[in-house]
Design a protein around this motif. Sequence first.
Motif, mmCIF file in Angstrom:
data_model
loop_
_atom_site.group_PDB
_atom_site.id
_atom_site.type_symbol
_atom_site.label_atom_id
_atom_site.label_comp_id
_atom_site.label_asym_id
_atom_site.label_seq_id
_atom_site.Cartn_x
_atom_site.Cartn_y
_atom_site.Cartn_z
ATOM 1 N N GLY C 140 -33.266 -51.245 -4.934
ATOM 2 C CA GLY C 140 -34.582 -51.071 -5.503
ATOM 3 C C GLY C 140 -34.385 -51.032 -6.957
ATOM 4 N N GLY C 141 -33.464 -50.007 -7.508
ATOM 5 C CA GLY C 141 -33.327 -49.870 -8.619
ATOM 6 C C GLY C 141 -33.078 -50.961 -9.527
ATOM 7 N N GLN C 142 -32.025 -51.643 -9.102
ATOM 8 C CA GLN C 142 -31.473 -52.966 -9.809
ATOM 9 C C GLN C 142 -32.550 -53.836 -9.856
ATOM 10 N N ARG C 145 -34.627 -52.795 -12.901
ATOM 11 C CA ARG C 145 -34.205 -52.988 -14.008
ATOM 12 C C ARG C 145 -34.335 -54.482 -14.526
ATOM 13 N N ARG C 150 -36.703 -59.071 -17.624
ATOM 14 C CA ARG C 150 -37.474 -60.100 -17.620
ATOM 15 C C ARG C 150 -38.667 -59.976 -18.857
ATOM 16 N N ALA C 167 -37.798 -46.316 -10.155
ATOM 17 C CA ALA C 167 -37.067 -46.503 -9.258
ATOM 18 C C ALA C 167 -35.511 -46.106 -9.552
ATOM 19 N N LEU C 168 -35.298 -45.559 -10.883
ATOM 20 C CA LEU C 168 -34.144 -45.263 -11.426
ATOM 21 C C LEU C 168 -33.453 -43.937 -11.307
ATOM 22 N N THR C 172 -29.309 -43.096 -15.500
ATOM 23 C CA THR C 172 -29.451 -44.489 -15.764
ATOM 24 C C THR C 172 -30.820 -44.492 -16.468
ATOM 25 N N GLY D 36 -28.360 -40.096 -6.552
ATOM 26 C CA GLY D 36 -27.095 -40.938 -7.330
ATOM 27 C C GLY D 36 -27.659 -42.239 -7.908
ATOM 28 N N GLU D 37 -26.752 -42.748 -8.852
ATOM 29 C CA GLU D 37 -26.760 -43.904 -9.609
ATOM 30 C C GLU D 37 -27.465 -44.908 -8.703
ATOM 31 N N SER D 38 -28.452 -45.710 -9.600
ATOM 32 C CA SER D 38 -28.842 -46.814 -8.915
ATOM 33 C C SER D 38 -27.966 -47.970 -8.519
ATOM 34 N N GLY D 39 -28.243 -48.156 -7.180
ATOM 35 C CA GLY D 39 -27.158 -49.367 -6.411
ATOM 36 C C GLY D 39 -25.831 -48.614 -5.897
ATOM 37 N N THR D 43 -29.865 -46.262 -0.322
ATOM 38 C CA THR D 43 -30.635 -47.036 0.897
ATOM 39 C C THR D 43 -29.721 -47.501 1.955
ATOM 40 N N GLN D 84 -38.574 -47.760 0.738
ATOM 41 C CA GLN D 84 -38.305 -47.766 -0.531
ATOM 42 C C GLN D 84 -39.113 -48.795 -1.422
ATOM 43 N N GLU D 163 -37.022 -42.539 -1.770
ATOM 44 C CA GLU D 163 -38.028 -42.347 -2.817
ATOM 45 C C GLU D 163 -39.231 -42.138 -2.128
ATOM 46 N N GLY D 166 -41.974 -41.403 -5.424
ATOM 47 C CA GLY D 166 -41.669 -42.024 -6.808
ATOM 48 C C GLY D 166 -42.867 -42.737 -7.215
ATOM 49 N N HIS D 196 -34.923 -39.772 -7.101
ATOM 50 C CA HIS D 196 -34.496 -39.651 -8.310
ATOM 51 C C HIS D 196 -34.869 -38.742 -9.144
#
Lengths: 506, 506, 257, 257
Positions: C140-142, C145, C150, C167-168, C172, D36-39, D43, D84, D163, D166, D196
């Motif tokens: 989701g966070g990716q 981004r 875009r 969602a980050l 980040t 934690g970090e995105s990705g 999830t 999410q 999340e 969020g 997050h």
Amino acid sequence: MSENLREQLLLLPDYFQGHLTLTLIAMSLGVAVSIPLGVWAAQSNRVKGPLLTVVSIIQTIPSVAILALVVALLGGRIGLVPAITALVLYSMLPIVRNTVTGLESVTDDVVEAARGIGMSSRQILLQVRIPLALPVIIAGIRTAMVWTVGLATLSTLVGATSFGNFIFSGLQTRNLVAVTVGSVAAAAMAVILDAIIGGIQWLAENRVVQVDEKRFRRVRNAVMTALILCGGFIIYSLLPEEEVDFVVGGKGFTEQYIIAGLVAAELEGAGFSTEQRLGMGTDVVYEATASNSVDVYLEYSGTVWSNQMLREDNPGRETIMAEVNDYIARTDNLTNGSRLGFQNLYALAMRRDRAAEMGISSISDLRPYAADMVAGGDLEFFSRPEWLQLRDTYNIDFGEKLTFDTTLMYSAVNEGQVDIISAYTTDGRVAAFDLLILEDPEGALPPYDGFLAVSSEAAMNPGFMAVVGNLERKISDVAMRQANRMVDVDGRPVSEAVAYLQTFLD
Amino acid sequence: MSENLREQLLLLPDYFQGHLTLTLIAMSLGVAVSIPLGVWAAQSNRVKGPLLTVVSIIQTIPSVAILALVVALLGGRIGLVPAITALVLYSMLPIVRNTVTGLESVTDDVVEAARGIGMSSRQILLQVRIPLALPVIIAGIRTAMVWTVGLATLSTLVGATSFGNFIFSGLQTRNLVAVTVGSVAAAAMAVILDAIIGGIQWLAENRVVQVDEKRFRRVRNAVMTALILCGGFIIYSLLPEEEVDFVVGGKGFTEQYIIAGLVAAELEGAGFSTEQRLGMGTDVVYEATASNSVDVYLEYSGTVWSNQMLREDNPGRETIMAEVNDYIARTDNLTNGSRLGFQNLYALAMRRDRAAEMGISSISDLRPYAADMVAGGDLEFFSRPEWLQLRDTYNIDFGEKLTFDTTLMYSAVNEGQVDIISAYTTDGRVAAFDLLILEDPEGALPPYDGFLAVSSEAAMNPGFMAVVGNLERKISDVAMRQANRMVDVDGRPVSEAVAYLQTFLD
Amino acid sequence: MIELQHVRKSYDDGTSWAVADTSFTVEEGELLGLIGESGCGKTTTLKMINRLEEPSSGLISIAGKNVMERNPQELRRNIGYVFQGIGLFPHYSVAENVAAVPRLLQWDETRIRQRCQETLDMVGLPLEEYGERLPSQMSGGQQQRVGVARALAAQPDVILMDEPFGALDPVTRAELQEEFKRIQATLNLTVIMVTHDMTEALLMADRIAVMKGGEVLQIGTPYELLNEPAHDYVQEIVEMPRQRADRLEKLLHRSAS
Amino acid sequence: MIELQHVRKSYDDGTSWAVADTSFTVEEGELLGLIGESGCGKTTTLKMINRLEEPSSGLISIAGKNVMERNPQELRRNIGYVFQGIGLFPHYSVAENVAAVPRLLQWDETRIRQRCQETLDMVGLPLEEYGERLPSQMSGGQQQRVGVARALAAQPDVILMDEPFGALDPVTRAELQEEFKRIQATLNLTVIMVTHDMTEALLMADRIAVMKGGEVLQIGTPYELLNEPAHDYVQEIVEMPRQRADRLEKLLHRSAS
Ligand SMILES: Nc1ncnc2c1ncn2[C@@H]1O[C@H](COP(=O)(O)OP(=O)(O)OP(=O)(O)O)[C@@H](O)[C@H]1O
Ligand SMILES: Nc1ncnc2c1ncn2[C@@H]1O[C@H](COP(=O)(O)OP(=O)(O)OP(=O)(O)O)[C@@H](O)[C@H]1O
Ligand SMILES: [Mg+2]
Ligand SMILES: [Mg+2]
């Protein structure tokens, strides 16, 4: 392989070309017309209702009626153009409907995102809506494609060659083998073309994520090859035919192939270039010659007599030939280039030894024996006017009448299971089994004199007429029978039969 | 309104019932079979390929061939069952393909959400995937529906009544009005059924958000009404027919309607209950009577002679009648219940005054004048064997031969534009315009004696046979002509013509 | 410069107002934070600025030009938009999604590729590793981004962002906030950023607009909002970060003791 | 009690690991924050617990039973899951979405309706006003709250939330956090909540697990994490709220002076 099957397979390349041409062109046009219409309908509710109604209405017109209608609207024109027109009209509904539905099913948020980044309606359509609707659109195309392959068989009815040539002649003559060959060929073509579209779809869907690089490349190569072949095929089919001096036509059976080959060979020998167009329907080849699309083909006096002149009486072989010559010249500007000598007609045949034993040489000799004889006929003989005519003229009827598949019939008489059979006078198997064709002294059977019908244009060329005229009365029943036998029974190529017949020319 | 159009519209209710029954049952079964198949295919890639291939292959079989095939597979059974079977087979491709595609297009995240809250595969299918795929599935159903309405016309060929009855008889007799009525009716039915499905879809889509409460209710009521009507219709069609004592059959033209009415009235008068089934094809009503589905109908000796017995000779009216009686008893267990007295055949007719002037009363009298006469024929007369027979027997040919629409032809002779026309002996317009039917002393025209063909079961009922036998030779050419005239020309109901004919019975 | 004058929007023909009589101005080079209750009309406001929704009444202009008089496609191509629901094209790869607007503007392919590389690097998703993936293959966070990348790809002057960093993860997010703020300042971008993180708004925004029930309650610099809240809700919302930090402090002390 | 033992998951047949050798335990009635970090695999971890993804290796059990041996439908019906990406059914109204799990469990209609009312009230979207709407007619935050309501509707013992708050504004968010915490404590629910927002995690969670690159770096009470961070990343992430509050303070003082 049964002779019948071989005969049908001989026709396959020609019919295949015709069917594929029809299908590919009709589908290309169908897609080219229907997708824009579908897009238009998806854009405006005011267009959608009426458009889908019209397309639906077209669809409800029975295929036979739509063909007749298209021919009528095109001013009596037959062949590829009306066939393709009808097929295009028929292919529209599934494509238009699925295009509309597919475009409408694209979720609003994706379209909003596309609008949000500044795509124009056109760009949204081409870059977002159509790609996302593609599976549904393609489903419509695949349905239409299969449908078109199936319906293309009907094109035969308006004089366009297709697998329908197998099916219709097969249904008419109850030749199940022909029907089967036609149906299987059509089914195979549908499955293959469907697979090609499936392949394109797979490629489009896996464009971004190439799950299996190797597989992707393999499918892509296969699809590309298929597409190039199809494209080449369409171009080839649409290419203006190479200008040749004369076109030799023919209907769809061995004898026609042989005589067409003979005429072509003779013309080539005289320095003319030729092209052969075989396997046409009787009426089609007649019309084609009348309109100078074909220059010469083998016709039979009896066929013109009954099919064109609608005559049912039998004033004798010579009178009929004369009246036919007269008729074709008067109504269609055709010339009898030469009368070849043989007749191709139904006749009764017996084993030569049996006939000798019983002292039979003509049909009238049968009278005392007929009631005790077992007769074999092909699938339609005993219900044909020829038989009724024979029966009434000679006042004979057989004790037992059996019907057979042609191939079985010949072996039945040969092995003595039946005493007498219906045969075509020029059938190769008459020669192969050394059967005796009984004479018809009363002339009960209408004569089917083979002659070369020549178009008005060709008739004005003296060189051509000299070559054609040279065949006059050169091919006897026996010779034609032998030539047919070489191809049908002995499985030799047509060219050999042609060479054999050439020995009778001077 | 032209007489022709009125005649066709008379047939509409019957054909409508047949067509709607075929379509509704075939579509119900088609949907019931195809959606589960599509669901199955969408679940497993191993099923999908082969299944779609098989369904596609079925689709490529030409409709005529598939009908023949189904009839053959069902052991020669004709009527509703083979027609519906073929229609179901034909409806499958668009539904199966769109179901698969629709289900596959449902986005993964919705399916994941459904799995995530604990739906079973079945629940996901029914509550999420199918509802979301519905537009695409319905698009397939709508395509199939239109297709089925169109193809149902072909059911006529296997003896199931449909709008095809208009179209095929129209194409055969070049009756453009009939073809048009049939085509328009089929198109209208397609559009209406399509609209009903569209309505259902609209309701499903607006189920949650009732944008316009009033409109929603209006559409819902309309759709419910339509559905209830359709449902009732299917039930009605499938209801075992009310047990009546006798079924009176008939082909599809006025005379048949009148005689069927007469027979039914007489039977009812004798205390029997009856039911009429009219508008059937010649072969179908014959077969139906042979199999006791119909008990009695008006047949013509000449029709059996040529259609069933495949005879072409003409040994005279009495001999033919006798041989026909013999033949139908022997081969199909049918009885000639009574010979009515009139004949319905092609004949030559002139204005009575003109004929008197020229001293003409029979065809042989025409010889000196024919070459100077202008003759009018209906669209097919001059290409029919009857004319050829006449021409050859009497050795006459007319100076000019024109073809007409039937209605125009009668006014043409009446107004002196033509001297002589082809007419049916019992045609009401012969009476209306007071035309003289010329005699046929040489018996060149095959006799078409009207008689009541009776099924084997009915023939065993003495009461029935007494009623039927009472009609023997009671209806003369003149009487029948007058009765036909009442309906066709004067536009009175069939019942009046029946009452008129009853005056000839004692 | 973005200017809204008495803008109103109803989705139900005037029964209720998603946005009711809103006026504010965003100066060139300014970053306006937009904050407010869920459903108060923030997304609707943004969408009206780039004409994804039509206002029911009122006037919106960018650089002095009424947006309703501009070609909507051209307008949108010059406004970067980060969608709240991410709004990536599911059938485009990550790289194609980022390249979408430059392609519309018919940049040449090398420039497009270079720009994709830059923007994806900026959001921490190197082109080489992620470029060929479909959105559905990203977390989701990716995905979020990629949406930011875009919006920035075509170097627009105006950017509308609807919860761009929601969602980050905090690390980040902090990195991206700083990076974005830097770019914004350097290129003098005009930005409206919807956020639910008051800290984010206070740290990044030049001014903050607080919305409630379709209306802008107050608009001002973080300092103004903190010190002169014009409304209870504004007070409540600006004090939230401090309050929570205090609660946190207390909680940790208690659990420690 | 939820227990993960050496769980690993790869989406590309072992080339890379979305989750790499993760083990932890959530006690009954405990609320575990996952941050934690995105990705980094949060999830994916949640999805493996309710079997939306199959682990490549390792063992997951709930209340001592291996989830792989349980009927997946029955398992999932007894676990509330907040997606999410919101994950509402687009063709169901808000009320139908919330009623989905109770319907699967074949509750009777009056009980379902009552429960819809309760849960929708709880998330601040009264049934009467919002029940008949389609998700597409709601704002992002409203949709998210419907997702929370749906997960709670069937009164599950175990809840997995990805999340969940969020997209909510700070005020609504704080209200919901408190409300949820209260319910969780009252009903003794076992919860894993991905977030997050470090403050949210620190305030709500009994223990917090910090993930990075598919691995759990540390798991412990907020106090432990703050005072004994086992890893630079943990330190960075737990100090983020205080750091930012400080930065904010400074910034405001500067702009004030
Ligand atoms: N369907 C998929 N196919 C391939 N890779 C995937 C897929 N889903 C997730 N990934 C990858 O697996 C890793 C973990 O993803 P996951 O969704 O679990 O992250 P996350 O911790 O939830 O991140 P976020 O906070 O951004 O939601 C990421 O690198 C992601 O790109
Ligand atoms: N398409 C629509 N149809 C009807 N009502 C809508 C529609 N879109 C939004 N609304 C309503 O308009 C109001 C404002 O919605 P909007 O999306 O602008 O809120 P928001 O401030 O972005 O909220 P959030 O922070 O939750 O995203 C909400 O009450 C919402 O329910
Ligand atoms: Mg919003
Ligand atoms: Mg995630």
